[in-house]
Design an enzyme around this catalytic site. Sequence first.
Site, PDB file in Angstrom:
ATOM      1  N   LYS A  15       0.979  -1.270   0.028  1.00 18.25           N
ATOM      2  CA  LYS A  15      -0.158  -0.065  -0.147  1.00 18.25           C
ATOM      3  C   LYS A  15       0.768   1.443  -0.090  1.00 18.25           C
ATOM      4  O   LYS A  15       0.645   2.316  -0.905  1.00 18.25           O
ATOM      5  CB  LYS A  15      -0.874   0.062   1.288  1.00 18.25           C
ATOM      6  CG  LYS A  15      -1.791  -1.115   1.188  1.00 18.25           C
ATOM      7  CD  LYS A  15      -2.748  -1.202   2.650  1.00 18.25           C
ATOM      8  CE  LYS A  15      -2.028  -1.407   4.113  1.00 18.25           C
ATOM      9  NZ  LYS A  15      -1.374  -2.565   4.192  1.00 18.25           N
ATOM     10  N   ARG A  90      -9.772   0.950   8.780  1.00 19.77           N
ATOM     11  CA  ARG A  90      -9.382  -0.519   9.206  1.00 19.77           C
ATOM     12  C   ARG A  90     -10.496  -1.349   9.922  1.00 19.77           C
ATOM     13  O   ARG A  90     -10.126  -2.506  10.217  1.00 19.77           O
ATOM     14  CB  ARG A  90      -8.142  -0.499  10.156  1.00 19.77           C
ATOM     15  CG  ARG A  90      -6.732  -0.758   9.253  1.00 19.77           C
ATOM     16  CD  ARG A  90      -5.565  -0.455  10.378  1.00 19.77           C
ATOM     17  NE  ARG A  90      -4.561  -1.285   9.727  1.00 19.77           N
ATOM     18  CZ  ARG A  90      -3.518  -0.734   9.313  1.00 19.77           C
ATOM     19  NH1 ARG A  90      -3.590   0.538   8.887  1.00 19.77           N
ATOM     20  NH2 ARG A  90      -2.419  -1.340   9.107  1.00 19.77           N
ATOM     21  N   ARG A 129      11.794  -5.727   4.635  1.00 17.74           N
ATOM     22  CA  ARG A 129      11.621  -4.168   4.560  1.00 17.74           C
ATOM     23  C   ARG A 129      12.597  -3.409   5.104  1.00 17.74           C
ATOM     24  O   ARG A 129      12.789  -3.597   6.379  1.00 17.74           O
ATOM     25  CB  ARG A 129      10.162  -3.922   4.829  1.00 17.74           C
ATOM     26  CG  ARG A 129      10.035  -2.275   4.675  1.00 17.74           C
ATOM     27  CD  ARG A 129       8.582  -1.996   4.876  1.00 17.74           C
ATOM     28  NE  ARG A 129       7.790  -2.503   5.953  1.00 17.74           N
ATOM     29  CZ  ARG A 129       6.570  -2.452   6.418  1.00 17.74           C
ATOM     30  NH1 ARG A 129       5.899  -1.718   5.260  1.00 17.74           N
ATOM     31  NH2 ARG A 129       5.839  -3.045   7.117  1.00 17.74           N
ATOM     32  N   ARG A 162      11.372  -1.334  10.760  1.00 19.21           N
ATOM     33  CA  ARG A 162      10.341  -1.047  11.620  1.00 19.21           C
ATOM     34  C   ARG A 162      10.262  -1.993  12.803  1.00 19.21           C
ATOM     35  O   ARG A 162      10.675  -2.996  12.914  1.00 19.21           O
ATOM     36  CB  ARG A 162       9.121  -0.792  11.056  1.00 19.21           C
ATOM     37  CG  ARG A 162       8.856   0.612  10.305  1.00 19.21           C
ATOM     38  CD  ARG A 162       7.612   0.383   9.402  1.00 19.21           C
ATOM     39  NE  ARG A 162       6.345  -0.206   9.679  1.00 19.21           N
ATOM     40  CZ  ARG A 162       5.215  -0.612   9.131  1.00 19.21           C
ATOM     41  NH1 ARG A 162       5.101   0.236   8.059  1.00 19.21           N
ATOM     42  NH2 ARG A 162       4.081  -1.114   9.556  1.00 19.21           N
ATOM     43  N   ARG A 173      -0.948  -8.420  13.628  1.00 15.37           N
ATOM     44  CA  ARG A 173      -1.156  -7.596  12.518  1.00 15.37           C
ATOM     45  C   ARG A 173      -2.080  -8.319  11.554  1.00 15.37           C
ATOM     46  O   ARG A 173      -3.045  -7.872  11.202  1.00 15.37           O
ATOM     47  CB  ARG A 173      -0.180  -7.011  12.026  1.00 15.37           C
ATOM     48  CG  ARG A 173       0.593  -5.883  12.852  1.00 15.37           C
ATOM     49  CD  ARG A 173       1.783  -5.435  12.311  1.00 15.37           C
ATOM     50  NE  ARG A 173       2.072  -4.983  10.952  1.00 15.37           N
ATOM     51  CZ  ARG A 173       3.396  -4.718  10.374  1.00 15.37           C
ATOM     52  NH1 ARG A 173       4.248  -5.357  10.836  1.00 15.37           N
ATOM     53  NH2 ARG A 173       3.238  -4.129   9.034  1.00 15.37           N
TER      54      ARG A 173
HETATM   55  P1  AP5 Z   1       4.957  -1.534   1.593  1.00 13.88           P
HETATM   56  O1  AP5 Z   1       4.704  -0.684   0.557  1.00 13.88           O
HETATM   57  O2  AP5 Z   1       5.704  -1.114   2.728  1.00 13.88           O
HETATM   58  O3  AP5 Z   1       3.658  -2.253   2.283  1.00 13.88           O
HETATM   59  P2  AP5 Z   1       2.335  -1.881   3.143  1.00 13.88           P
HETATM   60  O4  AP5 Z   1       1.218  -2.333   2.685  1.00 13.88           O
HETATM   61  O5  AP5 Z   1       2.376  -0.252   3.171  1.00 13.88           O
HETATM   62  O6  AP5 Z   1       2.785  -2.396   4.519  1.00 13.88           O
HETATM   63  P3  AP5 Z   1       2.526  -1.841   6.196  1.00 13.88           P
HETATM   64  O7  AP5 Z   1       3.236  -2.754   6.918  1.00 13.88           O
HETATM   65  O8  AP5 Z   1       3.185  -0.400   6.186  1.00 13.88           O
HETATM   66  O9  AP5 Z   1       1.132  -1.891   5.981  1.00 13.88           O
HETATM   67  P4  AP5 Z   1       0.499  -1.870   7.543  1.00 13.88           P
HETATM   68  O10 AP5 Z   1      -1.034  -1.673   7.084  1.00 13.88           O
HETATM   69  O11 AP5 Z   1       0.651  -3.064   8.625  1.00 13.88           O
HETATM   70  O12 AP5 Z   1       1.226  -0.679   8.380  1.00 13.88           O
HETATM   71  P5  AP5 Z   1       0.862   0.800   8.651  1.00 13.88           P
HETATM   72  O13 AP5 Z   1       1.911   1.729   8.472  1.00 13.88           O
HETATM   73  O14 AP5 Z   1      -0.467   0.998   7.936  1.00 13.88           O
HETATM   74  O15 AP5 Z   1       5.734  -2.787   1.283  1.00 13.88           O
HETATM   75  C1  AP5 Z   1       6.157  -3.782   1.948  1.00 13.88           C
HETATM   76  C2  AP5 Z   1       7.505  -4.513   1.430  1.00 13.88           C
HETATM   77  O16 AP5 Z   1       7.269  -4.779   0.169  1.00 13.88           O
HETATM   78  C3  AP5 Z   1       8.568  -3.384   0.872  1.00 13.88           C
HETATM   79  O17 AP5 Z   1       9.797  -3.943   1.501  1.00 13.88           O
HETATM   80  C4  AP5 Z   1       8.434  -3.099  -0.399  1.00 13.88           C
HETATM   81  O18 AP5 Z   1       9.803  -2.664  -0.890  1.00 13.88           O
HETATM   82  C5  AP5 Z   1       7.941  -4.492  -0.962  1.00 13.88           C
HETATM   83  N1  AP5 Z   1       6.920  -4.293  -2.123  1.00 13.88           N
HETATM   84  C6  AP5 Z   1       5.771  -3.504  -2.141  1.00 13.88           C
HETATM   85  N2  AP5 Z   1       5.373  -3.573  -3.287  1.00 13.88           N
HETATM   86  C7  AP5 Z   1       5.804  -4.420  -3.705  1.00 13.88           C
HETATM   87  C8  AP5 Z   1       5.540  -5.195  -5.220  1.00 13.88           C
HETATM   88  N3  AP5 Z   1       4.522  -4.738  -6.156  1.00 13.88           N
HETATM   89  N4  AP5 Z   1       6.425  -6.487  -5.643  1.00 13.88           N
HETATM   90  C9  AP5 Z   1       7.491  -6.601  -4.707  1.00 13.88           C
HETATM   91  N5  AP5 Z   1       7.733  -5.896  -3.724  1.00 13.88           N
HETATM   92  C10 AP5 Z   1       6.838  -4.997  -3.176  1.00 13.88           C
HETATM   93  O19 AP5 Z   1       0.165   0.683  10.126  1.00 13.88           O
HETATM   94  C11 AP5 Z   1       1.021   0.413  11.076  1.00 13.88           C
HETATM   95  C12 AP5 Z   1       0.558   0.336  12.521  1.00 13.88           C
HETATM   96  O20 AP5 Z   1      -0.275   1.544  12.854  1.00 13.88           O
HETATM   97  C13 AP5 Z   1      -0.692  -0.722  12.609  1.00 13.88           C
HETATM   98  O21 AP5 Z   1      -0.247  -2.106  12.767  1.00 13.88           O
HETATM   99  C14 AP5 Z   1      -1.359  -0.092  13.684  1.00 13.88           C
HETATM  100  O22 AP5 Z   1      -1.055  -0.510  14.899  1.00 13.88           O
HETATM  101  C15 AP5 Z   1      -1.305   1.266  13.526  1.00 13.88           C
HETATM  102  N6  AP5 Z   1      -2.546   1.801  12.413  1.00 13.88           N
HETATM  103  C16 AP5 Z   1      -2.360   2.445  11.385  1.00 13.88           C
HETATM  104  N7  AP5 Z   1      -3.487   2.622  10.858  1.00 13.88           N
HETATM  105  C17 AP5 Z   1      -4.365   2.439  11.625  1.00 13.88           C
HETATM  106  C18 AP5 Z   1      -6.058   2.522  11.622  1.00 13.88           C
HETATM  107  N8  AP5 Z   1      -6.566   2.903  10.682  1.00 13.88           N
HETATM  108  N9  AP5 Z   1      -6.587   2.312  12.967  1.00 13.88           N
HETATM  109  C19 AP5 Z   1      -5.824   1.565  14.021  1.00 13.88           C
HETATM  110  N10 AP5 Z   1      -4.512   1.543  13.919  1.00 13.88           N
HETATM  111  C20 AP5 Z   1      -3.794   1.788  12.908  1.00 13.88           C
END
Ligand code: AP5
Length: 216
Positions: A15, A90, A129, A162, A173
């Site tokens: 994402k 979410r 990552r 991270r 998660r």
């Molecule tokens: P990346 O693009 O970083 O993936 P992502 O889907 O953004 O993964 P996240 O781990 O950031 O998502 P998340 O939803 O767990 O975390 P968030 O920060 O929102 O890509 C991942 C890896 O794959 C990278 O190494 C990249 O290089 C590689 N890659 C990407 N695309 C690729 C492709 N097409 N092909 C090959 N490789 C690829 O949230 C973190 C925390 O915050 C949550 O756990 C929660 O505690 C809190 N939080 C955030 N939002 C909320 C909410 N709305 N409500 C409550 N708590 C929340």
Amino acid sequence: MKKNIILMGPPGAGKGTLAKQLKEALNLVHISTGDMFREAIKAQTELGVLAASYINKGDLVPDDVTIGLVKERLSQKDCEAGFLLDGFPRTLAQAEALDEIAKSISRPIEAVINLDCDNEELVRRISGRRVCKDCGAPYHVVTMKPKVEGVCDLCGGPLFQRKDDNEEALKVRLEHYVSETKPLLDFYKKLGLLESFNSLVGKEELFDEVSSYLKK
Ligand code: AP5
């Protein structure tokens, strides 16, 4: 062109990577709740201390806190040009609140992009990552290496892993994703807004597919 977009998918589906590409190409404001929480943690604000106590274990930050944060951000003027929500909503409570917020600011959601990815690949992506400490650009130790090891190609900042990118937190998660977030796909399907993409294709191919769809 579709504006006011939600990006959905399990942790590691890509994402954040896709959002950074789309933001530049389509001139949209990127709103990542994860990034907002991480900035608050870095600045050691009250919100940051609270968020860290949930995020580091893989748990979700409470709805009232997260909804308030997004409501405030969406009401800012730059969002009038269109926004890309990454990591929000979410939970059903967040989706319902977003519906109300979008109505109140007269900016309805026009597309929900879901990224499909299998669990084995999610674990591989998350465990490899690395993220830039300064600008947040994502890398992978095997598939998306920076030109110079440990250094961001875009801003020269240091890369780090991270705190929530460990096996234990990832398990939590993924459980939250399955029980609380995945059911939202049906919510948006019923509204006729959902479009799913296979994120196993490379980063550039995925970007081409999604941006073509959003430009229609
Ligand atoms: P990346 O693009 O970083 O993936 P992502 O889907 O953004 O993964 P996240 O781990 O950031 O998502 P998340 O939803 O767990 O975390 P968030 O920060 O929102 O890509 C991942 C890896 O794959 C990278 O190494 C990249 O290089 C590689 N890659 C990407 N695309 C690729 C492709 N097409 N092909 C090959 N490789 C690829 O949230 C973190 C925390 O915050 C949550 O756990 C929660 O505690 C809190 N939080 C955030 N939002 C909320 C909410 N709305 N409500 C409550 N708590 C929340």
